[in-house]
Enzyme design. Structure first.
Site, PDB file in Angstrom:
ATOM      1  N   HIS A 112     -10.777   0.651  -2.666  1.00  0.00           N
ATOM      2  CA  HIS A 112     -12.086   0.709  -2.049  1.00  0.00           C
ATOM      3  C   HIS A 112     -13.171   1.269  -2.971  1.00  0.00           C
ATOM      4  O   HIS A 112     -12.933   2.257  -3.675  1.00  0.00           O
ATOM      5  CB  HIS A 112     -12.039   1.596  -0.805  1.00  0.00           C
ATOM      6  CG  HIS A 112     -11.123   1.095   0.266  1.00  0.00           C
ATOM      7  ND1 HIS A 112     -11.104  -0.220   0.672  1.00  0.00           N
ATOM      8  CD2 HIS A 112     -10.203   1.746   1.037  1.00  0.00           C
ATOM      9  CE1 HIS A 112     -10.210  -0.366   1.636  1.00  0.00           C
ATOM     10  NE2 HIS A 112      -9.652   0.809   1.877  1.00  0.00           N
ATOM     11  N   HIS A 122     -10.412   7.178   1.517  1.00  0.00           N
ATOM     12  CA  HIS A 122      -9.066   7.008   0.954  1.00  0.00           C
ATOM     13  C   HIS A 122      -9.048   5.865  -0.054  1.00  0.00           C
ATOM     14  O   HIS A 122      -9.866   4.951  -0.002  1.00  0.00           O
ATOM     15  CB  HIS A 122      -8.050   6.729   2.072  1.00  0.00           C
ATOM     16  CG  HIS A 122      -8.302   5.422   2.784  1.00  0.00           C
ATOM     17  ND1 HIS A 122      -9.268   5.282   3.767  1.00  0.00           N
ATOM     18  CD2 HIS A 122      -7.722   4.196   2.647  1.00  0.00           C
ATOM     19  CE1 HIS A 122      -9.270   4.038   4.214  1.00  0.00           C
ATOM     20  NE2 HIS A 122      -8.341   3.356   3.550  1.00  0.00           N
ATOM     21  N   CYS A 134      -1.901  -2.387   7.941  1.00  0.00           N
ATOM     22  CA  CYS A 134      -1.904  -3.373   6.856  1.00  0.00           C
ATOM     23  C   CYS A 134      -0.615  -4.201   6.791  1.00  0.00           C
ATOM     24  O   CYS A 134      -0.661  -5.399   6.504  1.00  0.00           O
ATOM     25  CB  CYS A 134      -2.161  -2.678   5.524  1.00  0.00           C
ATOM     26  SG  CYS A 134      -3.813  -1.928   5.433  1.00  0.00           S
ATOM     27  N   ASP A 147       0.791  -1.244   0.000  1.00  0.00           N
ATOM     28  CA  ASP A 147       0.000   0.000   0.000  1.00  0.00           C
ATOM     29  C   ASP A 147       0.822   1.292   0.000  1.00  0.00           C
ATOM     30  O   ASP A 147       0.516   2.243   0.727  1.00  0.00           O
ATOM     31  CB  ASP A 147      -0.938   0.020   1.206  1.00  0.00           C
ATOM     32  CG  ASP A 147      -1.920  -1.141   1.215  1.00  0.00           C
ATOM     33  OD1 ASP A 147      -1.894  -1.954   0.280  1.00  0.00           O
ATOM     34  OD2 ASP A 147      -2.706  -1.240   2.177  1.00  0.00           O
ATOM     35  N   LYS A 184      -7.067  -5.157  -2.637  1.00  0.00           N
ATOM     36  CA  LYS A 184      -7.802  -5.577  -1.439  1.00  0.00           C
ATOM     37  C   LYS A 184      -8.759  -4.483  -1.000  1.00  0.00           C
ATOM     38  O   LYS A 184      -8.670  -3.334  -1.433  1.00  0.00           O
ATOM     39  CB  LYS A 184      -6.839  -5.929  -0.308  1.00  0.00           C
ATOM     40  CG  LYS A 184      -5.960  -4.785   0.173  1.00  0.00           C
ATOM     41  CD  LYS A 184      -4.917  -5.287   1.159  1.00  0.00           C
ATOM     42  CE  LYS A 184      -3.998  -4.181   1.637  1.00  0.00           C
ATOM     43  NZ  LYS A 184      -4.660  -3.187   2.508  1.00  0.00           N
ATOM     44  N   ASP A 229      -4.776  -0.874  -1.505  1.00  0.00           N
ATOM     45  CA  ASP A 229      -6.143  -0.653  -1.048  1.00  0.00           C
ATOM     46  C   ASP A 229      -6.946  -0.186  -2.263  1.00  0.00           C
ATOM     47  O   ASP A 229      -6.498   0.691  -3.001  1.00  0.00           O
ATOM     48  CB  ASP A 229      -6.157   0.444   0.025  1.00  0.00           C
ATOM     49  CG  ASP A 229      -6.295  -0.107   1.429  1.00  0.00           C
ATOM     50  OD1 ASP A 229      -6.351  -1.334   1.582  1.00  0.00           O
ATOM     51  OD2 ASP A 229      -6.338   0.693   2.367  1.00  0.00           O
TER      52      ASP A 229
END
Length: 368
Positions: A166, A215, A285, A119, A240, A164
């Site tokens: 999202h 974020h 993470c 990340d 993820k 990440d």
């Protein structure tokens, strides 16, 4: 690792020749090397390795690239020895040593190493979840230079980048809390909740959720890897946090262990034995990924100067958890020697022995 000093006795040669006749081709050389190692440490030439003789192997095995010997705790030495003394007679014979050689010594000296960069995305460095604004006030951009140096100088067998990723309605965003129900047991109410608080969302089952600023929204600038981070060819990207209802810190699993990413299977396909983990954030993470790597059976190494975190207390807890589960924390300057098998840590050897022990037990149970 120089642990071969000669060939064996007549009895040993007869045993070796039998195996050589059964395994033609390149196997001959491998058998000779293994037999030479056994002979070199069978000091009393009785055809077995005692615990004291096996300890000499460990002293030759666990040392750094400058020849410094790493100590192995007595209880760990005894436990490792017992893993390969499969018939429990207090000695390791040649057949038992073959398992030790192929599954343990060869991995310790010639590991297959994966590098996982977690990340290193814009939002964590200069965007909406810039970690310099968190309690530890650490600068996420500081990981880029040492990570790039490792990518350019260390011969990893595989490289992975996690992101990440999202959806806009993700459960972790504080400004999405109005979309969810908060459980009556929550220590923080929906009305009072603010960024970085932890609430308990209604189930079933109820789940704790830490609230973050919006974020790493899919396809946004904030979700991109930082422009200064080197991205090598043939690397694999793992996305993820794509399920809007479940947060996902670890690169292996979501936080509720409902959905697995492809990381584990890809590591298996590449034959990885060791995984080097670093990135952002150390205590979130990165730490969750290291815990899952250890639980998945990998020899796990956290790279300290290539990671930055959110909270100093939680960073120290992360380190303690990793060390307590037979992982290792190193500086980036130590990585190349470890990847090349010149710096061999007893913690990782012990971790591997425990995994072999578990594997042997599983095979026995399945055959009963």
């Amino acid at each position: 690792m120089k642990i071969v000093h000669g060939m064996g006795s007549n009895a040993e040669s007869k045993s070796s020749q039998y195996r050589l006749n059964k395994r033609p081709g390149n196997e001959e050389r491998k058998i000779k090397v293994m037999d030479a190692c056994f002979t070199a440490f069978d000091k009393d030439e009785d055809g077995f390795l005692s615990l004291s003789e096996f300890e000499l192997i460990c002293r030759a095995l666990f040392r750094n690239d400058r020849g410094k010997i790493y100590g192995l705790e007595e209880n760990q030495l005894n436990e490792i020895y017992a893993v390969f003394d499969t018939n429990g007679d207090g000695l390791i014979d040649r057949e038992e040593f073959e398992v030790c050689w192929n599954r343990w010594i060869k991995v310790c000296t010639r590991p297959r190493s994966a590098f996982l960069i977690v990340d290193v995305q814009n939002d964590f460095i200069s965007g909406s979840l810039n970690i310099t604004k968190c309690a530890a006030q650490q600068d996420g951009s500081e990981v880029i230079e040492p990570i790039n140096h490792l990518l350019k100088t260390v011969p990893f067998d595989a490289v992975f980048y996690s992101l990440d990723w999202h959806p806009v309605d993700h459960v972790s965003f504080v400004d999405n809390l109005h979309l969810r129900d908060v459980d009556a047991s929550s220590s923080v109410s929906k009305e009072d909740a603010k960024v970085y608080d932890t609430v308990t969302l209604a189930g079933p089952p109820p789940q704790k959720q830490r609230l973050w600023p919006r974020h790493c929204v899919q396809d946004s600038w904030g979700a991109e890897l930082h422009k200064d981070l080197v991205v090598v060819s043939n690397a694999v990207k793992i996305y993820k946090g794509t399920n809007p209802e479940v947060d996902s810190y670890s690169v292996f699993w979501d936080n509720r262990k409902l959905t697995e990413t492809t990381l584990f299977s890809q590591l298996q396909n590449k034959g990885a034995t060791d995984i080097y983990i670093c990135g952002l954030a150390y205590d979130v993470c990165v730490g969750a990924t290291a815990v899952d790597a250890l639980a998945s059976g990998f020899r796990t190494i956290l790279i300290d100067d290539c990671s930055r975190g959110v909270d100093l207390v939680d960073i120290e807890k992360t380190k303690s958890t990793v060390i307590g589960n037979n992982g290792v924390i190193v500086n980036s300057s130590q990585v190349r020697a470890m990847v090349e098998g010149r710096d061999r840590r007893p913690e990782l050897g012990y971790k591997l022995a425990l995994e072999i022990k578990h594997s042997i037990r599983s095979v026995r149970k399945s055959s009963q």
